[in-house]
Scaffold this motif. Structure first.
Motif, mmCIF file in Angstrom:
data_model
loop_
_atom_site.group_PDB
_atom_site.id
_atom_site.type_symbol
_atom_site.label_atom_id
_atom_site.label_comp_id
_atom_site.label_asym_id
_atom_site.label_seq_id
_atom_site.Cartn_x
_atom_site.Cartn_y
_atom_site.Cartn_z
ATOM 1 N N MET A 50 13.070 -7.513 5.166
ATOM 2 C CA MET A 50 13.390 -6.728 3.968
ATOM 3 C C MET A 50 13.100 -7.514 2.695
ATOM 4 O O MET A 50 12.543 -6.982 1.731
ATOM 5 C CB MET A 50 14.863 -6.308 3.987
ATOM 6 N N LEU A 51 13.453 -8.786 2.695
ATOM 7 C CA LEU A 51 13.220 -9.620 1.515
ATOM 8 C C LEU A 51 11.724 -9.824 1.275
ATOM 9 O O LEU A 51 11.259 -9.753 0.135
ATOM 10 C CB LEU A 51 13.927 -10.965 1.680
ATOM 11 N N ILE A 52 10.985 -10.043 2.337
ATOM 12 C CA ILE A 52 9.527 -10.212 2.203
ATOM 13 C C ILE A 52 8.893 -8.929 1.667
ATOM 14 O O ILE A 52 8.088 -8.949 0.728
ATOM 15 C CB ILE A 52 8.901 -10.597 3.561
ATOM 16 N N ALA A 53 9.263 -7.798 2.277
ATOM 17 C CA ALA A 53 8.702 -6.511 1.847
ATOM 18 C C ALA A 53 9.111 -6.188 0.418
ATOM 19 O O ALA A 53 8.302 -5.700 -0.383
ATOM 20 C CB ALA A 53 9.163 -5.405 2.791
ATOM 21 N N GLY A 54 10.368 -6.450 0.082
ATOM 22 C CA GLY A 54 10.859 -6.143 -1.254
ATOM 23 C C GLY A 54 10.130 -6.932 -2.332
ATOM 24 O O GLY A 54 9.757 -6.373 -3.373
ATOM 25 N N ARG A 55 9.902 -8.201 -2.094
ATOM 26 C CA ARG A 55 9.182 -9.018 -3.075
ATOM 27 C C ARG A 55 7.745 -8.541 -3.227
ATOM 28 O O ARG A 55 7.207 -8.501 -4.332
ATOM 29 C CB ARG A 55 9.221 -10.490 -2.642
ATOM 30 N N SER A 56 7.134 -8.183 -2.117
ATOM 31 C CA SER A 56 5.758 -7.687 -2.161
ATOM 32 C C SER A 56 5.677 -6.381 -2.941
ATOM 33 O O SER A 56 4.776 -6.180 -3.762
ATOM 34 C CB SER A 56 5.222 -7.478 -0.744
ATOM 35 N N ALA A 57 6.640 -5.478 -2.697
ATOM 36 C CA ALA A 57 6.676 -4.214 -3.434
ATOM 37 C C ALA A 57 6.846 -4.471 -4.924
ATOM 38 O O ALA A 57 6.187 -3.836 -5.756
ATOM 39 C CB ALA A 57 7.809 -3.334 -2.904
ATOM 40 N N ASN A 58 7.728 -5.393 -5.273
ATOM 41 C CA ASN A 58 7.947 -5.735 -6.684
ATOM 42 C C ASN A 58 6.666 -6.217 -7.345
ATOM 43 O O ASN A 58 6.353 -5.843 -8.483
ATOM 44 C CB ASN A 58 9.013 -6.817 -6.810
ATOM 45 N N GLU A 59 5.894 -7.038 -6.638
ATOM 46 C CA GLU A 59 4.650 -7.574 -7.197
ATOM 47 C C GLU A 59 3.645 -6.478 -7.500
ATOM 48 O O GLU A 59 2.853 -6.594 -8.444
ATOM 49 C CB GLU A 59 4.045 -8.588 -6.213
ATOM 50 N N GLY A 95 4.509 -3.250 -8.146
ATOM 51 C CA GLY A 95 5.109 -2.148 -8.892
ATOM 52 C C GLY A 95 5.511 -0.971 -8.034
ATOM 53 O O GLY A 95 5.646 0.151 -8.531
ATOM 54 N N VAL A 96 5.720 -1.204 -6.744
ATOM 55 C CA VAL A 96 6.145 -0.148 -5.821
ATOM 56 C C VAL A 96 7.670 -0.014 -5.896
ATOM 57 O O VAL A 96 8.380 -1.016 -5.743
ATOM 58 C CB VAL A 96 5.713 -0.480 -4.377
ATOM 59 N N PRO A 97 8.198 1.170 -6.148
ATOM 60 C CA PRO A 97 9.656 1.316 -6.245
ATOM 61 C C PRO A 97 10.355 1.011 -4.928
ATOM 62 O O PRO A 97 9.857 1.349 -3.852
ATOM 63 C CB PRO A 97 9.848 2.782 -6.641
ATOM 64 N N VAL A 98 11.512 0.354 -5.036
ATOM 65 C CA VAL A 98 12.301 -0.026 -3.864
ATOM 66 C C VAL A 98 13.642 0.689 -3.915
ATOM 67 O O VAL A 98 14.350 0.635 -4.923
ATOM 68 C CB VAL A 98 12.532 -1.547 -3.812
ATOM 69 N N VAL A 99 14.000 1.352 -2.820
ATOM 70 C CA VAL A 99 15.259 2.076 -2.703
ATOM 71 C C VAL A 99 16.120 1.370 -1.658
ATOM 72 O O VAL A 99 15.644 1.060 -0.565
ATOM 73 C CB VAL A 99 15.027 3.542 -2.286
ATOM 74 N N LEU A 100 17.381 1.121 -2.003
ATOM 75 C CA LEU A 100 18.297 0.440 -1.087
ATOM 76 C C LEU A 100 19.414 1.378 -0.665
ATOM 77 O O LEU A 100 20.039 2.031 -1.505
ATOM 78 C CB LEU A 100 18.893 -0.799 -1.768
ATOM 79 N N ASP A 101 19.690 1.408 0.644
ATOM 80 C CA ASP A 101 20.822 2.148 1.195
ATOM 81 C C ASP A 101 21.751 1.139 1.852
ATOM 82 O O ASP A 101 21.487 0.664 2.963
ATOM 83 C CB ASP A 101 20.328 3.174 2.228
ATOM 84 N N ILE A 109 0.807 -1.214 0.000
ATOM 85 C CA ILE A 109 0.000 0.000 0.000
ATOM 86 C C ILE A 109 0.847 1.275 0.000
ATOM 87 O O ILE A 109 0.307 2.376 -0.036
ATOM 88 C CB ILE A 109 -0.964 0.037 1.206
ATOM 89 N N ALA A 110 2.178 1.120 0.026
ATOM 90 C CA ALA A 110 3.069 2.280 0.085
ATOM 91 C C ALA A 110 3.333 2.843 -1.301
ATOM 92 O O ALA A 110 3.163 2.164 -2.315
ATOM 93 C CB ALA A 110 4.391 1.885 0.746
ATOM 94 N N GLY A 111 3.772 4.103 -1.331
ATOM 95 C CA GLY A 111 4.204 4.703 -2.578
ATOM 96 C C GLY A 111 5.627 4.328 -2.923
ATOM 97 O O GLY A 111 6.023 4.342 -4.088
ATOM 98 N N ALA A 112 6.410 3.986 -1.902
ATOM 99 C CA ALA A 112 7.792 3.555 -2.088
ATOM 100 C C ALA A 112 8.223 2.775 -0.849
ATOM 101 O O ALA A 112 7.664 2.946 0.241
ATOM 102 C CB ALA A 112 8.722 4.739 -2.314
#
Length: 267
Positions: free
Chosen positions: A77-86, A88-94, A58-61
């Protein structure tokens, strides 16, 4: 790209108030949240693996920051990242401190292998070590390196197929083809912990409202640097404590006129 586009991106952040989901380090949580609120975005810090997939959807990023790593957070992080990818939510890594220890470097690489990352922001040493290049590093701070930062950024962008931001005295952003250099900022940023991490989150806020990661990242860098310059003009002589407070104030007060007057965007 020109400064008018930077102004438009800032206005979209203020109008849309994007939700930015963070899994970030404990050192910067409060400062990051206050910085995004001042800017006009809406921060949420959700770490439990039971909820991160739902929050990321539900996030914008989504912003992933490895500053204070542990096994549980990496899994989240891996769970959230895969969900964002599904979704189309952009993922930023630091990749904070990559190169300081093998665990940090390997974790950054693992996240990149398993999650489609839209943009990576780090200092030259962090980017170099994740890439497998040599660069001096002291804890989470970059030392001296032999490469040109622009060349390093473009090499990383092409190898990883993503947008790269390397911050320093001059910030560089590239998608491997297009490249921009941002001259805004102030040395006082290095005297307050979490300013790099907050910058990553600000970039996430801009990416939530602008699909072109290069445009979003460059706009965020300009706005962040302008706010720092304005804050330093009012509080640098008083020290980092006053600067930190004034910096939050300037993120809140900054407008398009400041961007057009002070922005330093070069290509």
């Amino acid at each position: 790209m020109h400064l008018e586009m930077v102004k438009e991106c800032l206005e979209k952040v203020r109008q849309r108030n994007p939700l930015v989901h963070h899994i970030t380090n404990v050192v910067v949580t409060n400062f990051t949240a206050n910085g995004l609120l001042a800017l006009g975005a809406s921060p949420v810090m959700a770490y439990a693996k039971q909820e991160v997939a739902e929050m990321a959807r539900i996030a914008g990023a989504l912003v992933l920051n490895i500053g204070t790593l542990n096994e549980t957070e990496v899994e989240a992080m891996l769970i959230a990242g895969r969900s964002a990818n599904e979704q189309g939510v952009p993922v930023v890594l630091d990749p904070v401190g990559a190169g300081a220890t093998q665990y940090r470097t390997q974790t950054a690489r693992m996240i990149m292998e398993q999650v489609n990352i839209s943009l990576i922001r780090g200092n030259a040493a962090e980017i170099a070590h994740v890439l497998g290049e040599k660069w001096e590093i002291k804890g989470v701070d970059a030392g001296q390196g032999d490469q040109d930062v622009s060349v390093l950024a473009q090499k990383a962008a092409k190898q990883w197929g993503t947008t790269i931001v390397i911050t320093g005295k001059e910030d560089v952003i590239t998608d491997g083809e297009r490249i921009f250099r941002i001259g805004n900022g102030h040395p006082m940023l290095t005297k307050v912990t979490g300013t790099g991490c907050l910058l990553t989150s600000v970039i996430g806020s801009f990416m939530a409202v602008e699909q072109d990661a290069l445009v979003a990242g460059a706009a965020a860098l300009v706005c962040y640097g302008v706010a720092a310059e304005k804050a330093a003009g009012k509080a640098a002589d008083e020290g980092p404590g006053s600067f930190q407070i004034q910096f939050l104030n300037e993120l809140y007060k900054m407008d398009g006129a400041d961007v057009l007057q002070m922005g330093q965007l070069n290509w």
